[in-house]
Design a protein around this motif. Structure first.
Motif, PDB file in Angstrom:
ATOM      1  N   TYR A 187      12.385   4.868   2.580  1.00 37.38           N
ATOM      2  CA  TYR A 187      12.221   4.198   3.876  1.00 37.38           C
ATOM      3  C   TYR A 187      13.542   4.167   4.637  1.00 37.38           C
ATOM      4  O   TYR A 187      13.618   4.550   5.809  1.00 37.38           O
ATOM      5  CB  TYR A 187      11.696   2.791   3.614  1.00 37.38           C
ATOM      6  N   VAL A 188      14.600   3.724   3.964  1.00 39.04           N
ATOM      7  CA  VAL A 188      15.919   3.633   4.601  1.00 39.04           C
ATOM      8  C   VAL A 188      16.393   5.017   5.050  1.00 39.04           C
ATOM      9  O   VAL A 188      16.889   5.174   6.174  1.00 39.04           O
ATOM     10  CB  VAL A 188      16.945   2.971   3.651  1.00 39.04           C
ATOM     11  N   ALA A 221       0.835  -1.203   0.000  1.00 40.94           N
ATOM     12  CA  ALA A 221       0.000   0.000   0.000  1.00 40.94           C
ATOM     13  C   ALA A 221       0.871   1.255   0.000  1.00 40.94           C
ATOM     14  O   ALA A 221       0.557   2.238  -0.680  1.00 40.94           O
ATOM     15  CB  ALA A 221      -0.936  -0.004   1.204  1.00 40.94           C
ATOM     16  N   LEU A 222       1.961   1.229   0.740  1.00 42.57           N
ATOM     17  CA  LEU A 222       2.879   2.369   0.760  1.00 42.57           C
ATOM     18  C   LEU A 222       3.451   2.614  -0.635  1.00 42.57           C
ATOM     19  O   LEU A 222       3.490   3.749  -1.115  1.00 42.57           O
ATOM     20  CB  LEU A 222       4.006   2.119   1.767  1.00 42.57           C
ATOM     21  N   ALA A 223       3.858   1.557  -1.312  1.00 41.83           N
ATOM     22  CA  ALA A 223       4.406   1.707  -2.665  1.00 41.83           C
ATOM     23  C   ALA A 223       3.347   2.182  -3.644  1.00 41.83           C
ATOM     24  O   ALA A 223       3.653   2.924  -4.588  1.00 41.83           O
ATOM     25  CB  ALA A 223       5.015   0.395  -3.142  1.00 41.83           C
ATOM     26  N   ALA A 267       7.307   7.347   2.181  1.00 45.89           N
ATOM     27  CA  ALA A 267       8.095   6.227   2.708  1.00 45.89           C
ATOM     28  C   ALA A 267       9.159   6.731   3.678  1.00 45.89           C
ATOM     29  O   ALA A 267       9.402   6.099   4.715  1.00 45.89           O
ATOM     30  CB  ALA A 267       8.743   5.456   1.563  1.00 45.89           C
ATOM     31  N   ARG A 268       9.772   7.869   3.377  1.00 40.62           N
ATOM     32  CA  ARG A 268      10.758   8.450   4.286  1.00 40.62           C
ATOM     33  C   ARG A 268      10.095   8.825   5.609  1.00 40.62           C
ATOM     34  O   ARG A 268      10.624   8.556   6.688  1.00 40.62           O
ATOM     35  CB  ARG A 268      11.412   9.683   3.647  1.00 40.62           C
ATOM     36  N   ARG A 269       8.913   9.417   5.547  1.00 46.08           N
ATOM     37  CA  ARG A 269       8.201   9.799   6.776  1.00 46.08           C
ATOM     38  C   ARG A 269       7.815   8.559   7.588  1.00 46.08           C
ATOM     39  O   ARG A 269       7.872   8.583   8.821  1.00 46.08           O
ATOM     40  CB  ARG A 269       6.991  10.665   6.435  1.00 46.08           C
TER      41      ARG A 269
END
Length: 193
Positions: A149-150, A86-88, A96-98
């Protein structure tokens, strides 16, 4: 024309070389028993402290959707994010960073130093049992979302371990299966993220 980034790049390279030298000195100071303890771990989620080289115990946790922590009890709940798929689907690396920033805060609250995430394996088969924690079938999208994300997790002072990223498509015999993948598919798909 002079490269305006050269001084920063040179300083970064010097810092990296200094860190590498410090690691090598620390490893040279360890005996075989201590090195083996680092490889074997203290328990399922931690590495032992090695005070002789200034290393505190290192705590890891599963984390693609939330930070499990070392205790799996109802009295220590975790923030649970929507599925990575869902994020993608948002196509938003900043989102994704948040999410990563939030998970870094959760990891620090739980005393976790390394988040075992993100999962960047591709959705290449409908039988993949770990797809719930992966982003997409598209390597470019997976790479962009995984990078966001990372960056978010690391901005909070928590390390990440990218995982399950090459041909992890089957649940049947998942511990013993031998997936044969062509070099082209490895290069263009699985390793691209």
């Amino acid at each position: 024309m002079a490269d305006p980034q050269a001084p920063a790049r040179t300083a970064h390279e010097a810092g990296a070389a200094a860190r590498e030298a410090a690691v090598e000195r620390a490893l040279d100071g360890l005996g075989l028993d201590a090195k083996t303890r680092l490889l074997a771990g203290q328990d399922m989620w931690t590495l032992p402290a090695l005070p002789e080289i200034g290393l505190a115990s290192l705590v890891m946790s599963d984390g693609p959707i939330g930070v499990r922590g070392v205790r799996w009890t109802a009295d220590d709940p975790s923030v649970a994010l929507p599925s990575p798929t869902a994020l993608a689907a948002s196509w938003d690396p900043d989102l994704a960073r948040r999410a990563g920033v939030l998970l870094a805060q959760e990891a620090r609250r739980k005393g976790v130093h390394v988040l075992l995430a993100p999962t960047v394996n591709l959705h290449r088969s409908p039988l993949g049992g770990r797809h719930f924690e992966a982003y997409s079938e598209d390597p470019y999208l997976t790479g962009r979302i995984g990078t966001g994300y990372v960056a978010g997790v690391q901005s909070g002072g928590v390390a990440t371990t990218v995982k399950h990223f090459v041909a992890n498509d089957a649940e049947t015999d998942r511990f013993t299966v031998n997936n044969l993948v062509s070099e082209r598919a490895l290069h263009e798909l699985y390793l691209a993220p």
